[in-house]
Enzyme design. Sequence first.
Site, PDB file in Angstrom:
ATOM      1  N   GLU A  36      38.402  41.414  36.811  1.00  0.00           N
ATOM      2  CA  GLU A  36      39.495  40.434  36.891  1.00  0.00           C
ATOM      3  C   GLU A  36      39.216  39.214  36.013  1.00  0.00           C
ATOM      4  O   GLU A  36      40.117  38.674  35.393  1.00  0.00           O
ATOM      5  CB  GLU A  36      39.734  40.002  38.348  1.00  0.00           C
ATOM      6  CG  GLU A  36      40.384  41.076  39.201  1.00  0.00           C
ATOM      7  CD  GLU A  36      41.758  41.498  38.680  1.00  0.00           C
ATOM      8  OE1 GLU A  36      42.452  40.683  38.057  1.00  0.00           O
ATOM      9  OE2 GLU A  36      42.125  42.669  38.883  1.00  0.00           O
ATOM     10  N   TYR A 119      45.420  33.585  41.775  1.00  0.00           N
ATOM     11  CA  TYR A 119      45.703  34.945  41.329  1.00  0.00           C
ATOM     12  C   TYR A 119      44.463  35.845  41.488  1.00  0.00           C
ATOM     13  O   TYR A 119      44.517  36.927  42.066  1.00  0.00           O
ATOM     14  CB  TYR A 119      46.149  34.947  39.842  1.00  0.00           C
ATOM     15  CG  TYR A 119      46.139  36.333  39.266  1.00  0.00           C
ATOM     16  CD1 TYR A 119      47.240  37.156  39.408  1.00  0.00           C
ATOM     17  CD2 TYR A 119      44.993  36.857  38.658  1.00  0.00           C
ATOM     18  CE1 TYR A 119      47.224  38.454  38.933  1.00  0.00           C
ATOM     19  CE2 TYR A 119      44.962  38.154  38.192  1.00  0.00           C
ATOM     20  CZ  TYR A 119      46.079  38.942  38.324  1.00  0.00           C
ATOM     21  OH  TYR A 119      46.045  40.226  37.877  1.00  0.00           O
ATOM     22  N   ASP A 137      51.167  36.604  38.264  1.00  0.00           N
ATOM     23  CA  ASP A 137      50.782  36.196  36.907  1.00  0.00           C
ATOM     24  C   ASP A 137      51.964  36.488  35.986  1.00  0.00           C
ATOM     25  O   ASP A 137      53.061  36.807  36.472  1.00  0.00           O
ATOM     26  CB  ASP A 137      49.506  36.923  36.448  1.00  0.00           C
ATOM     27  CG  ASP A 137      49.803  38.353  36.062  1.00  0.00           C
ATOM     28  OD1 ASP A 137      50.845  38.900  36.514  1.00  0.00           O
ATOM     29  OD2 ASP A 137      49.022  38.945  35.293  1.00  0.00           O
TER      30      ASP A 137
END
Length: 331
Positions: A36, A119, A137
């Site tokens: 991520e 996020y 996002d």
Amino acid sequence: MNAAGLRRDLLRWYGRAKRDLPWRKNTDPYRVWVSEIMLQQTTVAAVTPKYEAFLRRFPTLVALAASDEDEVLKHWAGLGYYTRARNLRRAALSVVADHGGDFPSEFEPVLALPGVGRYTAGAILSIAFQKPFPLVDGNVIRVFSRLFGLKGRAKDPRFVGTMWPLAEKLMPKTNPGDWNQALMELGATMCTPDSPSCGACPVAAHCVAFKKGLQDMLPLPEAARKPVPVKWTCLWIEKDEKVLLWRRSEKERLLKNLWGLPEAGRLAAAAGRRLASASHSITHHAMTVELREAVLDAGTPPPEAKWVPRGEVRAHLVSSLWLKLLAFTEL
Ligand code: SF4
């Protein structure tokens, strides 16, 4: 909105069509977290070859915490946005110090880690721990804007603020990780910015933009940001098979905290003939950089500078800007 039908159609499609990506092999929190962070502002194509190599060098969070920063930066080379690599290491140190090396599974401690925003916390908690935290996002904003016919600009904070409650409302009771990834996958492979594949889209039956022919108009276009021109002259100072490098400070506008070639004017040196030039973009900065041969004036170089053997220069210069300029030499 038929939320149940939308969830069913999107999850079914994701189950059969999801891409075989290296970070999907398992849901180990460390692997999910690294992926991520790498995927922030960087494409899947750029991350894929780097991801496994990084994990081979730093196979566990404890190994990452025990590493030195320059080593981590070296293995981040080519991905850009180097603050992410520093934060990754700092976060690993903090997980070791505060959580005994076990990645936290609650929202607040995950959000408190350096480099983790709402996020990324949602992605880690939903994928690695199956907790129903949403994520929003650019991909999700585009998909929601089109699916529900919402007019707004993807970078407008007020518009973005309306997306989080929507993402929470849509979150299914089971498989939150698959749901979040399915939304991302749809945005990345079907509902793309410039040419959405509505003919093949698994949720076209639920899509307002598709029904009204608004796919190309949503979300609303951003006001274009003008590139900021930046000109540098850098120096190639070589002596006894060593090259003088410069550690850029925390206060620099660009490439902060990284090794680079010294900029003219930072040290006393007479610049001579031009060796190379390159154009390079960093965020919205359009850089033109020329490299000149130079001789250092007598005296000791400033503390930011150090002599590095020719064979170790490339390992220090991680930004691809330097690699473009180094094409002139056989390093
Ligand atoms: Fe996007 Fe088209 Fe699918 Fe709507 S139908 S979600 S616009 S790809």
